[in-house]
Design a protein around this motif. Structure first.
Motif, PDB file in Angstrom:
ATOM      1  N   UNK A 138      84.966  50.301  47.091  1.00 28.84           N
ATOM      2  CA  UNK A 138      84.226  50.448  45.841  1.00 28.84           C
ATOM      3  C   UNK A 138      84.310  51.898  45.374  1.00 28.84           C
ATOM      4  N   UNK A 139      84.225  52.115  44.059  1.00 28.83           N
ATOM      5  CA  UNK A 139      84.405  53.462  43.505  1.00 28.83           C
ATOM      6  C   UNK A 139      83.115  54.265  43.464  1.00 28.83           C
ATOM      7  N   UNK A 140      82.006  53.626  43.139  1.00 34.50           N
ATOM      8  CA  UNK A 140      80.717  54.308  43.114  1.00 34.50           C
ATOM      9  C   UNK A 140      79.614  53.282  43.352  1.00 34.50           C
ATOM     10  N   UNK A 141      78.388  53.792  43.522  1.00 31.83           N
ATOM     11  CA  UNK A 141      77.302  52.886  43.896  1.00 31.83           C
ATOM     12  C   UNK A 141      76.008  53.267  43.192  1.00 31.83           C
ATOM     13  N   UNK A 142      75.134  52.274  43.069  1.00 33.50           N
ATOM     14  CA  UNK A 142      73.799  52.470  42.505  1.00 33.50           C
ATOM     15  C   UNK A 142      72.791  51.851  43.469  1.00 33.50           C
ATOM     16  N   UNK A 143      71.824  52.651  43.908  1.00 33.67           N
ATOM     17  CA  UNK A 143      70.760  52.153  44.777  1.00 33.67           C
ATOM     18  C   UNK A 143      69.455  52.128  43.995  1.00 33.67           C
ATOM     19  N   UNK A 144      68.879  50.940  43.856  1.00 34.66           N
ATOM     20  CA  UNK A 144      67.577  50.795  43.211  1.00 34.66           C
ATOM     21  C   UNK A 144      66.555  50.643  44.340  1.00 34.66           C
ATOM     22  N   UNK A 145      65.816  51.711  44.607  1.00 34.75           N
ATOM     23  CA  UNK A 145      64.916  51.738  45.756  1.00 34.75           C
ATOM     24  C   UNK A 145      63.624  50.993  45.470  1.00 34.75           C
ATOM     25  N   UNK A 146      63.338  50.009  46.306  1.00 35.47           N
ATOM     26  CA  UNK A 146      62.093  49.237  46.210  1.00 35.47           C
ATOM     27  C   UNK A 146      61.673  48.900  47.638  1.00 35.47           C
ATOM     28  N   UNK A 147      60.653  49.548  48.126  1.00 36.85           N
ATOM     29  CA  UNK A 147      60.256  49.376  49.521  1.00 36.85           C
ATOM     30  C   UNK A 147      59.669  47.990  49.794  1.00 36.85           C
ATOM     31  N   UNK A 148      59.029  47.390  48.776  1.00 42.75           N
ATOM     32  CA  UNK A 148      58.523  46.033  48.945  1.00 42.75           C
ATOM     33  C   UNK A 148      59.638  45.031  48.661  1.00 42.75           C
ATOM     34  N   UNK A 149      59.515  43.842  49.220  1.00 46.52           N
ATOM     35  CA  UNK A 149      60.543  42.823  49.019  1.00 46.52           C
ATOM     36  C   UNK A 149      60.630  42.444  47.541  1.00 46.52           C
ATOM     37  N   UNK A 150      61.858  42.389  47.035  1.00 47.39           N
ATOM     38  CA  UNK A 150      62.079  41.998  45.636  1.00 47.39           C
ATOM     39  C   UNK A 150      62.632  40.576  45.625  1.00 47.39           C
ATOM     40  N   UNK A 151      61.951  39.703  44.893  1.00 48.07           N
ATOM     41  CA  UNK A 151      62.361  38.300  44.827  1.00 48.07           C
ATOM     42  C   UNK A 151      63.589  38.136  43.938  1.00 48.07           C
ATOM     43  N   UNK A 152      64.305  37.000  44.060  1.00 51.34           N
ATOM     44  CA  UNK A 152      65.545  36.798  43.295  1.00 51.34           C
ATOM     45  C   UNK A 152      65.410  37.037  41.794  1.00 51.34           C
ATOM     46  N   UNK A 153      64.295  36.621  41.185  1.00 51.20           N
ATOM     47  CA  UNK A 153      64.125  36.836  39.755  1.00 51.20           C
ATOM     48  C   UNK A 153      64.059  38.324  39.423  1.00 51.20           C
TER      49      UNK A 153
END
Length: 248
Positions: free
Chosen positions: A80-95
């Motif tokens: 992969x060329x680059x990355x994006x991390x969306x930090x969320x310490x709590x569990x994020x549901x599929x929606x």
């Protein structure tokens, strides 16, 4: 052509899950974590499309705790060329994941999003379909073959009756199945190069997405242990046993 590949950090598939003593979930303390296997297949497919000259840029995205950065570095080491991390310490549901990905798609304007058909930790098999609905894009789920030509994606997908081929006008969503490819191992030089590839850090708030859970887990239990089987000397005894058990 730009491709976004979402990846998820999950319990390694070789590790036997353990349920927490209070039954609130799976115990993830001091256990090996890795990239979701179906997402590995998605990364590999994006890389193959790039090697074929179809794709020009691959952007890996992960939504989860800060440690998911390790998973993104693995994707970068694979190609992969680059990355994006969306930090969320709590569990994020599929929606919530789908809503964040939809916002990232609006910013990045890719021609395709390739992701695993499901994550092996919750087995929801929802994110790809939800993302397609939010974007109004065509979708090819459970892909075992992907071909790009003339502004369209021809996706061979696995269905109960065998195989089905659909043609999707780009941009489109593709979710990967096991038979699509065999993911490569990242070489040591590529692992070292991945450390210097761009990795942007974001939060759900940056995209205006509320990730508050809508579902509540009441209890998690291990499956019941299977009873030992028995041997029978002949067919007549087998039939008698089945009748005794109420099976026949």
């Amino acid at each position: 052509m730009k491709v976004i590949v979402p990846v998820k950090r999950v319990l390694d598939y070789n590790v036997k899950p353990r349920v927490k003593a209070d039954g609130s979930g799976v115990d993830l303390a001091n256990v090996k974590m890795s990239m979701n296997p179906f997402d590995e297949i998605a990364v590999e497919e994006a890389i193959r499309l790039k090697e074929a000259g179809t794709v020009t840029e691959i952007v890996a995205v992960s939504i989860g705790e800060a440690k998911a950065q390790e998973t993104l570095r693995t994707a970068l080491a694979m190609g992969a060329d680059r990355a994006i991390l969306v930090t969320a310490e709590d569990k994020v549901e599929p929606l919530g994941v789908a809503k964040i990905l939809a916002k990232i798609v609006e910013e990045e304007s890719p021609e395709m999003v390739i992701l695993g058909k499901q994550a092996i930790d919750d087995d929801n098999n929802q994110t790809g379909q939800m993302l397609a609905a939010l974007l109004g894009w065509g979708q090819g789920t459970f892909a075992s073959k992907v071909e790009i030509a003339d502004g369209a994606a021809k996706v061979t997908r696995e269905v109960d009756g065998g195989l089905e081929t659909v043609s999707l006008k780009l941009p489109a969503i593709v979710t990967t199945d096991l038979r699509l490819n065999e993911p490569r191992y990242a070489s040591l030089p590529n692992i070292m190069k991945a450390k210097s590839k761009p990795l942007a850090n974001k939060t759900p708030a940056d995209y205006g997405v509320d990730t508050a859970p809508r579902l509540t887990t009441l209890k998690v239990t291990e499956p019941p242990k299977r009873e030992a089987g028995i041997k029978v000397p002949d067919v007549d005894t087998l039939v008698a046993k089945l009748k005794e058990m109420g099976v026949a």
